[in-house]
Each structure stands twice: as structure tokens, then as C-alpha cells.
Scaffold this motif. Structure first.
Motif, PDB file in Angstrom:
ATOM      1  N   THR A  53      -8.560  82.922  19.528  1.00 25.33           N
ATOM      2  CA  THR A  53      -8.470  84.376  19.502  1.00 25.33           C
ATOM      3  C   THR A  53      -7.374  84.806  20.470  1.00 25.33           C
ATOM      4  O   THR A  53      -7.262  84.258  21.571  1.00 25.33           O
ATOM      5  CB  THR A  53      -9.801  85.010  19.932  1.00 25.33           C
ATOM      6  N   ALA A  54      -6.544  85.739  20.050  1.00 24.79           N
ATOM      7  CA  ALA A  54      -5.500  86.272  20.924  1.00 24.79           C
ATOM      8  C   ALA A  54      -5.698  87.774  21.073  1.00 24.79           C
ATOM      9  O   ALA A  54      -5.956  88.470  20.084  1.00 24.79           O
ATOM     10  CB  ALA A  54      -4.120  85.980  20.354  1.00 24.79           C
ATOM     11  N   PHE A  55      -5.615  88.257  22.298  1.00 26.06           N
ATOM     12  CA  PHE A  55      -5.627  89.700  22.544  1.00 26.06           C
ATOM     13  C   PHE A  55      -4.182  90.129  22.738  1.00 26.06           C
ATOM     14  O   PHE A  55      -3.507  89.671  23.652  1.00 26.06           O
ATOM     15  CB  PHE A  55      -6.457  90.058  23.772  1.00 26.06           C
ATOM     16  N   ILE A  56      -3.699  90.998  21.857  1.00 30.64           N
ATOM     17  CA  ILE A  56      -2.292  91.418  21.874  1.00 30.64           C
ATOM     18  C   ILE A  56      -2.130  92.664  22.737  1.00 30.64           C
ATOM     19  O   ILE A  56      -2.785  93.683  22.512  1.00 30.64           O
ATOM     20  CB  ILE A  56      -1.784  91.688  20.440  1.00 30.64           C
ATOM     21  N   GLU A  57      -1.241  92.560  23.725  1.00 32.34           N
ATOM     22  CA  GLU A  57      -0.970  93.684  24.622  1.00 32.34           C
ATOM     23  C   GLU A  57       0.247  94.485  24.169  1.00 32.34           C
ATOM     24  O   GLU A  57       0.219  95.722  24.199  1.00 32.34           O
ATOM     25  CB  GLU A  57      -0.734  93.158  26.044  1.00 32.34           C
ATOM     26  N   ILE A  58       1.336  93.782  23.802  1.00 30.55           N
ATOM     27  CA  ILE A  58       2.552  94.485  23.404  1.00 30.55           C
ATOM     28  C   ILE A  58       3.128  93.875  22.131  1.00 30.55           C
ATOM     29  O   ILE A  58       2.878  92.719  21.805  1.00 30.55           O
ATOM     30  CB  ILE A  58       3.625  94.469  24.527  1.00 30.55           C
ATOM     31  N   VAL A  59       3.898  94.688  21.430  1.00 26.44           N
ATOM     32  CA  VAL A  59       4.521  94.278  20.165  1.00 26.44           C
ATOM     33  C   VAL A  59       6.029  94.540  20.267  1.00 26.44           C
ATOM     34  O   VAL A  59       6.481  95.274  21.159  1.00 26.44           O
ATOM     35  CB  VAL A  59       3.913  95.050  18.972  1.00 26.44           C
ATOM     36  N   PRO A  60       6.831  93.938  19.372  1.00 26.90           N
ATOM     37  CA  PRO A  60       8.288  94.058  19.489  1.00 26.90           C
ATOM     38  C   PRO A  60       8.839  95.480  19.478  1.00 26.90           C
ATOM     39  O   PRO A  60       9.944  95.711  19.974  1.00 26.90           O
ATOM     40  CB  PRO A  60       8.794  93.263  18.276  1.00 26.90           C
ATOM     41  N   THR A  61       8.104  96.435  18.937  1.00 31.97           N
ATOM     42  CA  THR A  61       8.613  97.814  18.885  1.00 31.97           C
ATOM     43  C   THR A  61       8.294  98.617  20.148  1.00 31.97           C
ATOM     44  O   THR A  61       8.745  99.754  20.287  1.00 31.97           O
ATOM     45  CB  THR A  61       8.025  98.546  17.669  1.00 31.97           C
TER      46      THR A  61
END
Length: 232
Positions: A53-61
């Protein structure tokens, strides 16, 4: 004369029934009243280290760097992105992991370099996907295919590279050897430069090695062990 005996009323036994959610809605809501802490309250996954499981903090945009607030579990603004260097993949961490002493020992053994300790954070992860994910603060299932052994100011700061499970373009990759070199170069370049500010002294970040899936699994297991030692 016969004595009259009072007839006893039959005892009525009633079964205890849980209140209906429609009658007491507050009871049915209790289990979801508190949001799970992304670091401590979310499971790493039954199939780890092959799938995590990964918790995503930031995205490329994102033009702002967000990161988890360790105390509350909410995302907080770390800093605005002042320059054009943007993260080239979904970026976050693996829940219930910790870069501590065991992670540092592993990095020290594999690199042969002087590494004082782990960076004291959850294990970072980059997740490749062909889809545009518009915001962070989300969970996803990721397949680790490799990683970057990064040493930041003498601290082990590994970055796991993974693909989004089920992704039609990247989802079938199982090792970093299947990843085109320009993608790896882009990830490495980001971490070599993301802390540098024009006009100021350059921050020295050591990228020791880009490793494959087997080593990524080892790093995940070691950081999992460090987390268990941390929380007792």
C-alpha cells in the motif's frame, strides 16, 4: 376447604438486540468517526513486499510540496515549489515502515559508505502510472520494481520505485530492468536537484545505486522491522 393458589405469570424472556442504525445513527458512525493515521493506521498489505500500500502525498502537477504531519496524520504544506523541478511520479510513503538503524545498516553494507543512521521517516515510494492523478492524500496498491539508494547528509534515504497495480502501461513490469533508462534518469535527476536553489550553495545528495526488485523487497522488509522496533 381447598386453598387457592395464585397462578404465576409466565416469565417473558426478551433477546437483546443491537440498536438499529436508523434508530441510533450515532452508534453505527462510531467506527468511522476517526480517520486512520496514514502512517500508523493503514496496513502495509498482506502481499508485501511484492505488493504494498502506498500513501500518495504529492503528484506531478503539484506546485506545492505537501508532506504528512506525523503528529496529526493530515497533509501539510512543506514549502511552495519555487522553481521548475517537479516530481516525475506519484510520490509518498509506505505505511508502517521506518528508516531507522536496520535500514542504515543495510545501506552501509551494500554501499560500503559511511552512513550514520536512517533519515527517521517512513520509507519513500515513487509510483509510475500512465494515468493523470490530480491530487494526493490517496491510497493505492503498488508493485515495487526497484529503488534508488540515496544518502542525504550521511543518512539512509532510500526511494522505492514501483508501478501502479493494474496500470495498463506499467502494471506488468516486475523489475527495474524493464523500465526505460530515460524514466530512471528523470527520477535520479529529480533527487539530485530538488533541494538546490539558484544562487545558493548546492545541496550534496549522494545517489549510490539504482537497484532492482530483489533489493527493494529487502529494503521494505528492513524498514518494516525498524517500524516495529520503533512502536514496540
Amino acid at each position: 376447604m381447598r386453598k387457592r393458589v395464585k397462578k404465576q405469570k409466565p416469565e417473558i424472556v426478551t433477546a437483546k438486540v443491537s440498536p438499529s442504525p436508523t434508530v441510533y445513527p450515532q452508534i453505527s458512525m462510531q467506527r468511522n468517526f476517526y480517520k486512520s493515521h496514514p502512517w500508523h493506521g493503514i496496513q502495509i498489505g498482506e502481499d508485501m513486499p511484492k505488493v504494498v500500500t502506498a500513501f500518495i502525498e504529492i503528484v506531478p502537477t503539484d506546485t506545492v510540496k505537501y508532506e504528512i504531519d506525523k503528529e496529526t496524520g493530515f497533509l501539510k504544506i512543506d514549502r511552495p515549489q519555487k522553481f521548475s523541478n517537479i516530481v516525475p511520479a506519484l510520490y509518498g510513503f509506505v505505511p508502517q515502515t521506518y528508516c531507522g538503524e536496520g535500514t542504515a545498516v543495510l545501506a552501509r553494507e551494500k554501499s560500503g559508505k559511511e552512513i550514520e543512521k536512517g533519515d527517521g521517516d517512513p520509507l519513500d515510494i515513487l509510483v509510475l502510472t500512465e494515468r493523470t492523478i490530480t491530487h494526493g492524500d490517496i491510497l493505492c496498491q503498488a508493485i515495487p520494481i526497484g529503488g534508488i539508494r540515496m544518502i542525504d547528509k550521511g543518512e539512509a534515504d532510500d526511494k522505492i520505485i514501483a508501478v501502479l497495480k493494474g496500470d495498463s502501461l506499467y502494471g506488468k513490469w516486475t523489475d527495474i530492468s524493464e523500465c526505460p533508462k530515460p524514466i530512471i534518469d528523470r527520477l535520479v535527476h529529480y533527487f539530485l536537484t530538488y533541494k538546490n536553489i539558484p544562487g545558493e550553495e548546492k545541496v550534496a545528495v549522494d545517489i549510490d545505486e539504482v537497484y532492482g526488485a530483489a533489493m527493494a523487497h529487502e529494503v521494505i522488509l528492513k524498514s518494516r522491522e525498524d517500524y516495529r522496533n520503533l512502536v514496540g
